[in-house]
Write an enzyme that holds these catalytic residues in place. Structure first.
Site, PDB file in Angstrom:
ATOM      1  N   LYS A 275       8.068   4.815  13.413  1.00  0.00           N
ATOM      2  CA  LYS A 275       8.517   3.641  12.666  1.00  0.00           C
ATOM      3  C   LYS A 275       9.367   4.049  11.461  1.00  0.00           C
ATOM      4  O   LYS A 275       9.051   3.742  10.310  1.00  0.00           O
ATOM      5  CB  LYS A 275       7.306   2.817  12.208  1.00  0.00           C
TER       6      LYS A 275
ATOM      7  N   HIS B 251       4.641   6.423   7.825  1.00  0.00           N
ATOM      8  CA  HIS B 251       4.670   6.069   9.238  1.00  0.00           C
ATOM      9  C   HIS B 251       4.821   7.344  10.062  1.00  0.00           C
ATOM     10  O   HIS B 251       5.694   8.164   9.788  1.00  0.00           O
ATOM     11  CB  HIS B 251       5.824   5.114   9.524  1.00  0.00           C
TER      12      HIS B 251
ATOM     13  N   ARG C  28      -2.390   4.648   5.644  1.00  0.00           N
ATOM     14  CA  ARG C  28      -2.511   4.274   4.232  1.00  0.00           C
ATOM     15  C   ARG C  28      -3.460   5.192   3.464  1.00  0.00           C
ATOM     16  O   ARG C  28      -4.361   5.792   4.053  1.00  0.00           O
ATOM     17  CB  ARG C  28      -3.029   2.833   4.100  1.00  0.00           C
TER      18      ARG C  28
ATOM     19  N   GLN D 253       1.788   4.369   1.730  1.00  0.00           N
ATOM     20  CA  GLN D 253       1.712   4.529   3.174  1.00  0.00           C
ATOM     21  C   GLN D 253       2.783   5.478   3.665  1.00  0.00           C
ATOM     22  O   GLN D 253       3.722   5.832   2.946  1.00  0.00           O
ATOM     23  CB  GLN D 253       1.900   3.175   3.851  1.00  0.00           C
TER      24      GLN D 253
ATOM     25  N   LYS E 126      -7.502  -2.186   2.665  1.00  0.00           N
ATOM     26  CA  LYS E 126      -7.632  -1.861   4.085  1.00  0.00           C
ATOM     27  C   LYS E 126      -8.037  -0.398   4.267  1.00  0.00           C
ATOM     28  O   LYS E 126      -8.266   0.334   3.307  1.00  0.00           O
ATOM     29  CB  LYS E 126      -6.314  -2.158   4.800  1.00  0.00           C
TER      30      LYS E 126
ATOM     31  N   SER F 200       0.821  -1.213   0.000  1.00  0.00           N
ATOM     32  CA  SER F 200       0.000   0.000   0.000  1.00  0.00           C
ATOM     33  C   SER F 200       0.854   1.261   0.000  1.00  0.00           C
ATOM     34  O   SER F 200       1.984   1.275   0.483  1.00  0.00           O
ATOM     35  CB  SER F 200      -0.908   0.012   1.230  1.00  0.00           C
TER      36      SER F 200
ATOM     37  N   HIS G 149       5.612   6.115   0.765  1.00  0.00           N
ATOM     38  CA  HIS G 149       6.386   5.087   0.070  1.00  0.00           C
ATOM     39  C   HIS G 149       5.522   3.861  -0.180  1.00  0.00           C
ATOM     40  O   HIS G 149       4.453   3.692   0.410  1.00  0.00           O
ATOM     41  CB  HIS G 149       7.626   4.687   0.888  1.00  0.00           C
TER      42      HIS G 149
ATOM     43  N   GLU H  31      12.408   3.387   8.970  1.00  0.00           N
ATOM     44  CA  GLU H  31      12.882   2.067   8.540  1.00  0.00           C
ATOM     45  C   GLU H  31      13.922   2.198   7.431  1.00  0.00           C
ATOM     46  O   GLU H  31      14.046   3.241   6.791  1.00  0.00           O
ATOM     47  CB  GLU H  31      11.706   1.204   8.068  1.00  0.00           C
TER      48      GLU H  31
END
Length: 547
Positions: A259, A236, A415, A234, A421, A232, A396, A261
Site C-alpha cells: 500500500k 504499510h 500501527r 503507522q 486500535k 495513528s 507516517h 500512497e
C-alpha cells in the site's frame, strides 16, 4: 548482498520473477481496518489456492530462491523478518490487473466510445471515522452531499473522514448504468467492481480478457481525507510482508497487497509526520527533550556517541534499537515522562513549532507513546498543491488538513501509536527502513497548460489535476488504464462525441473506461472546472503509455 536463512542453509538470492507472476485464482477483495467480517470471510476463501510445492527442488547444493516456497524483500534482513509465503498463492485481482497492464504493449489506436464503455456517474462512500472533521466543515461531507440530486443530509455532529472512490468492498462505489428492465431511460446502481469485471478488456485495459472475470480489478484506490485529529503512527508493508501478515494474522491484516500512497494537499494547513529525521536533528532533539532521553535510558548515550564519532556509517542498527526501546517502554515510565513533559511545556513561555505539535498530540491522545514521535519523525507543513510519496515500510501519520490520497488497491496498516486500535510494535520495529531523510515535497509536473501530473515511482497509481478556465475546453487523453474522475470545483460538461454528455459540478464523480477519451467543457458563466483523475501509473513511461 543479503543472506537469507532457512533451516541451516545459506541461500544465494536470485531473481524472483517467478514469484511475481499473476496467479489466475486471485481475489477482488481489499480490506480496510473498519472491515466487515462477512466481506472478510468471503474474500479470505479466494486467497488460499491449493498448489503442489516441491521442496526438494530448492534443497540442493545450489539453491535457487525462485524455487523456494517463500519470498524475501530487500529490506527484510535474515535477522529481522523472513517471509515464508508463496506470493503465487495470495495474488489478488488488483495485482493480476497490474501485471496484465505492465506486460502488454500499448496500442495507440483509439477505442471507439459506445454506450457500453462511455462515462458513467459514480455514487461514492463517505467513511465516518472518529478523526474526521465534523459535519459541513468536512470537505468529505460536502462532496458526498453533492453527489445526489437535491443534496444529501449531513449530520452536523458526526465526523466525516474519508470519501472512497474505487472497488474496495467496505467502501464500494456504485456506478449508474441503464436499467435494461425499465421501459424508460431509468438507471440503476450496481457495484463498480461488478461493472468492470463484466468486460476487463473494455473497462480495465486487460487485453484478451473480454469475457466476464473476477480475476481483475482496479489497481488503485482513490480517496479524499478531511482530517481534524491526528491519524495513528503507522506504516504499510511491502508485498512480501503483506502476504505474510495476511497469512499469519488475517483478523488484523486483511489483504496481501502492498500500500504505497501519495498525498496532495487541498488546503494550506495540511500537516503530517513522515519518515525519520536526519540523524543530527534527532540528536539535537534528544538534548532539548530530557523527558524522552530519560525514557530511552542508555540508548541516548549510544545514539549520541554514534552521531559524534561514527559519521558516514549506516545509522539503521542504532536507530532501530532506540526506536524499539522507545516503543516498548514500560507504561508507568512512559506516563511519568509524558506528565513531566506536559508540565514543562505548560510553563514554557515561547513554544517552538515542535513543542506545539507535541502539546497538540498530548491533548488528543493523553498518555499515548506517540506523543514523543515528532522528536524523531519529520514534521511536514504543506500548502495547496504540495504532495509527497510514502513508500512501503516508512512510518507516517497525517495530522490535519484536507488532502487527495491515492494508493495501491489495499488498506494494510501496521500501527504503533496515537490510536486505540491494535498496536503491533514488534512488526513495525522490524519492518521499517530507518532511512533518515526528509521526504521530497513536489508540486507535480506540468503536462500542459491545464494538467498537472503527480507521478509516484511505482506502477499502481498516479493522479492528474486538470484546471480548465471558464468557457474553455480540454481533451482528456485516452490511456490504457481505467480512470475515476472527481469534480473539485466549478461546473461544466464531460462530453464523448454524440454518445455521452454528462453535466458535472462540485462533488460529482465518474468512471472512465480504459482507452477512451472525453472533452471537458467549462461553463462560460462559471468559475471554470477543477477535476482530479486517478488512474494506473501510465506516466512512468509516457512515450509508449505502457508503464
Amino acid at each position: 548482498m543479503h543472506s537469507y536463512t532457512m533451516t541451516t542453509k545459506q541461500l544465494d538470492p536470485s531473481p524472483t520473477d517467478k514469484l511475481s507472476k499473476p496467479y489466475m485464482a486471485g481475489t477482488n477483495g481489499q480490506f480496510n481496518d473498519e472491515y466487515d467480517m462477512n466481506a472478510f470471510e468471503k474474500t479470505k476463501k479466494k486467497h488460499y489456492i491449493p498448489r503442489k510445492i516441491d521442496y526438494d527442488k530448492w534443497d540442493t547444493t545450489t539453491p535457487n530462491l525462485a524455487l523456494l516456497p517463500s519470498s524475501c524483500d530487500d529490506e527484510m534482513y535474515d535477522d529481522y523478518i523472513i517471509t515464508t509465503v508463496d506470493l503465487n498463492m495470495v495474488r489478488n485481482a488488483a495485482a493480476n490487473a497490474l501485471s496484465a497492464l505492465v506486460s502488454q504493449a500499448f496500442d495507440s489506436k483509439k477505442v471507439v466510445v459506445t454506450k457500453a464503455n462511455c462515462l458513467r456517474p459514480l455514487d461514492c462512500v463517505a467513511q465516518q471515522y472518529a478523526w474526521g472533521k465534523l459535519g459541513s466543515d468536512a470537505l468529505v461531507a460536502r462532496l458526498k452531499g453533492s453527489q445526489h440530486e437535491g443534496g444529501h443530509d449531513i449530520d452536523e455532529g458526526a465526523p466525516y473522514a474519508e470519501l472512497w472512490i474505487g472497488t474496495h468492498p467496505n467502501g464500494m462505489s456504485n456506478i449508474a448504468v441503464p436499467d435494461e428492465e425499465s421501459k424508460s431511460d431509468e438507471v440503476k446502481l450496481v457495484p463498480l467492481v461488478e461493472y468492470v469485471q463484466q468486460n476487463p478488456e473494455m473497462h480495465l485495459g486487460v487485453v484478451g480478457q473480454s469475457a466476464p472475470s473476477e480475476e481483475y480489478d482496479l489497481t488503485f484506490l482513490f480517496k479524499v481525507l478531511s482530517i481534524e485529529k491526528v491519524l495513528s503512527i503507522q506504516a504499510h508493508p511491502d508485498k512480501q510482508l503483506a502476504a505474510q501478515l495476511f497469512t499469519d494474522k488475517p483478523e488484523h491484516y486483511k489483504d496481501p497487497n502492498h500500500k504505497p500512497e501519495m498525498a496532495v494537499a487541498l488546503t494550506d494547513d495540511f500537516e503530517a509526520m513522515s519518515g525519520f529525521r536526519p540523524i543530527f536533528e534527532i540528536a539535537s532533539n534528544l538534548l532539548d527533550y530530557p523527558e524522552f532521553t530519560d525514557l530511552i535510558g542508555k540508548c541516548r548515550y549510544d545514539f549520541l556517541e554514534f552521531v559524534a564519532q561514527k559519521r558516514g556509517v549506516d545509522p539503521k542498527p542504532i536507530l532501530k534499537n532506540m526506536f524499539h526501546v522507545y516503543m516498548s517502554a514500560d507504561e508507568s515510565l512512559m506516563k511519568k515522562n509524558l506528565d513531566k513533559l506536559s508540565t514543562r511545556l505548560a510553563e514554557k513561555e515561547n513554544l517552538t513549532d515542535l513543542d506545539k505539535l507535541i502539546a497538540k498530540l498530548a491533548t488528543q491522545f493523553p498518555g499515548d507513546s506517540g506523543i514523543f514521535a515528532p522528536i524523531i519523525f519529520n514534521y511536514l507543513k504543506l500548502k495547496t498543491g504540495d504532495a509527497f510519496y510514502i513508500g512501503a515500510n516508512e512510518p507516517h501519520a497525517y495530522i490535519q488538513g484536507d488532502i487527495l490520497e491515492c494508493m495501491a488497491c489495499s488498506d494494510n496498516v501496521v500501527r504503533a501509536g496515537l490510536t486505540p486500535k491494535l498496536k503491533d510494535v514488534d512488526t513495525l520495529v522490524k519492518m521499517l527502513t530507518y532511512k533518515c531523510t526528509m521526504p521530497e515535497i513536489t508540486r507535480g509536473k506540468k503536462k500542459d497548460h491545464c494538467c498537472t501530473l503527480y507521478v509516484p515511482p511505482i506502477e499502481d497509481f498516479a493522479m492528474e489535476i486538470v484546471e480548465v478556465s471558464a468557457g474553455n475546453t480540454y481533451e482528456l487523453e485516452d490511456v490504457r488504464s481505467p480512470s475515476v474522475l472527481l469534480i473539485l470545483n466549478g461546473s461544466g460538461t464531460l462530453k464523448q462525441h454524440m454518445v455521452q454528455t454528462m453535466p458535472v459540478s462540485f462533488g460529482k464523480a465518474a468512471f472512465m473506461s480504459a482507452n477512451t477519451t472525453a472533452t471537458i467543457i467549462a461553463d462560460v458563466d462559471g468559475p471554470g472546472l477543477k477535476i482530479v483523475r486517478a488512474l494506473s501509473n501510465v506516466h512512468l513511461n509516457p512515450r509508449s503509455n505502457s508503464f
